[in-house]
Design a protein around this motif. Structure first.
Motif, PDB file in Angstrom:
ATOM      1  N   ASP A 196       0.835  -1.192   0.000  1.00  0.00           N
ATOM      2  CA  ASP A 196       0.000   0.000   0.000  1.00  0.00           C
ATOM      3  C   ASP A 196       0.877   1.253   0.000  1.00  0.00           C
ATOM      4  N   SER A 197       0.266   2.395  -0.266  1.00  0.00           N
ATOM      5  CA  SER A 197       1.026   3.652  -0.285  1.00  0.00           C
ATOM      6  C   SER A 197       1.558   4.018   1.091  1.00  0.00           C
ATOM      7  N   ASP A 198       0.846   3.638   2.137  1.00  0.00           N
ATOM      8  CA  ASP A 198       1.296   3.860   3.513  1.00  0.00           C
ATOM      9  C   ASP A 198       1.256   2.506   4.215  1.00  0.00           C
ATOM     10  N   PRO A 199       2.279   1.666   4.004  1.00  0.00           N
ATOM     11  CA  PRO A 199       2.130   0.245   4.300  1.00  0.00           C
ATOM     12  C   PRO A 199       2.460  -0.205   5.718  1.00  0.00           C
ATOM     13  N   TYR A 257       3.179  -5.066   7.488  1.00  0.00           N
ATOM     14  CA  TYR A 257       3.256  -4.431   6.183  1.00  0.00           C
ATOM     15  C   TYR A 257       1.982  -4.742   5.398  1.00  0.00           C
ATOM     16  N   GLY A 271      -0.603  -4.652   2.169  1.00  0.00           N
ATOM     17  CA  GLY A 271      -0.549  -4.689   0.713  1.00  0.00           C
ATOM     18  C   GLY A 271      -1.512  -5.712   0.168  1.00  0.00           C
ATOM     19  N   LYS A 312      -6.131  -8.709  -0.087  1.00  0.00           N
ATOM     20  CA  LYS A 312      -5.488  -7.817   0.873  1.00  0.00           C
ATOM     21  C   LYS A 312      -4.725  -8.652   1.902  1.00  0.00           C
ATOM     22  N   PRO A 334       9.813  -1.796   3.840  1.00  0.00           N
ATOM     23  CA  PRO A 334       9.767  -0.393   3.403  1.00  0.00           C
ATOM     24  C   PRO A 334      10.293   0.592   4.428  1.00  0.00           C
TER      25      PRO A 334
END
Length: 273
Positions: A19-22, A32, A34, A40, A168
């Motif tokens: 995800d953009s803010d994972p 994390y 995603g 999902k 990330p």
């Protein structure tokens, strides 16, 4: 999606569209967010051993609305499984076979329909056979940490490190459970870990140090569970290395990748909880 140590978690993350803010941090553990195969997912590295697997699964079930738990990782092999094969046992034991607990039957049925091409070359070593996906049979989880958590080691690489290398938010300052678990482990479990025991057991298709503990937590929460474990040590070694830990360190990456490859294929086919 759970994995025990960095190499396993990195293999799972290689199939994950984050995800953009994972990143979510709960109880000092990093999760994390995603998707894999259109599903999902919440990916977490538990840490090695029964205590870490229990604690991380408990935190995940408490923090998130969890539809199912899939554990992707490596294991010792047995009579039916060889190095780089992937085992998806139908049931798991925490007490060396005295009692067993079945995985979710719907998830197992989906696994039984999979056809996945598995890697057969490990660090330029050709296994000279095509690894197989083996669904059914039995798995066993154990560890020799005397009831305390195994500590991660900051900078400990792809086995003993505190974060996946591809996380990330990877940071050299993140110490995981090292501060809390290091001293208790040194006091009560160091000696038992020096006495290395083989993780390969011909009585089981997969032998590891986390699955059945995570399964117990999932069962307690009424959450469907399955484990996908690829073999690092046991039969089928073209180098004829002397078992664990020599085979483990030689074949851990191909095993982790094969387990993650099957886990990804499973999520694409599983209709969901």
């Amino acid at each position: 999606m759970l994995a025990a140590f960095p190499a396993e978690a990195d293999a799972v993350l290689s199939h994950t569209a984050l995800d953009s803010d994972p990143v979510v941090v709960a109880d000092r553990r990093h999760f994390y967010l995603g998707s894999i195969g259109g599903k999902k997912v919440i990916v977490a590295m538990t840490g090695i051993g029964l205590v870490n697997a229990t604690d991380t699964t408990e935190t995940a079930c408490a923090r998130f609305s969890v539809a199912a738990v899939v554990f992707s990782g490596v294991a010792g092999g047995g009579g039916r499984t060889k190095i780089a094969d992937v085992a998806i046992p139908a049931r798991w034991t925490l007490d060396a076979g005295t009692t067993f607990h079945p995985v979710d039957p719907g998830m197992l049925a989906t696994a039984g329909k999979l056809s996945v091409a598995l890697e057969s070359v490990a660090r330029r070593i050709n296994l000279r056979r095509q690894p197989q996906l083996i669904v059914g049979g039995e798995g066993c989880s154990w560890d020799n940490n005397n009831g305390v958590a195994f500590p991660c080691i900051p900078g400990g690489g792809d086995v003993f490190g505190c974060q996946p290398r591809n996380a990330p938010n990877r940071s050299r300052r993140y110490t995981g459970n090292f501060t809390q678990a290091g001293v208790p482990w040194l006091r009560t479990a160091l000696i038992s870990n020096i006495n290395i025991a083989s993780t390969a057991n011909p009585a089981f298709d997969a032998t590891d140090m986390e699955t059945a503990a995570a399964q117990a937590v999932a069962n307690a929460h009424g959450v469907p569970f399955i484990a996908i474990r690829a073999i690092t040590d046991g039969p089928g070694d073209p180098l004829h290395l002397p078992g664990f830990p020599f085979q483990f360190f030689r074949y851990k990456r191909i095993a982790a990748r094969n387990a993650a490859r099957v886990s990804s294929a499973f999520l694409k086919e599983w209709p969901g909880a």
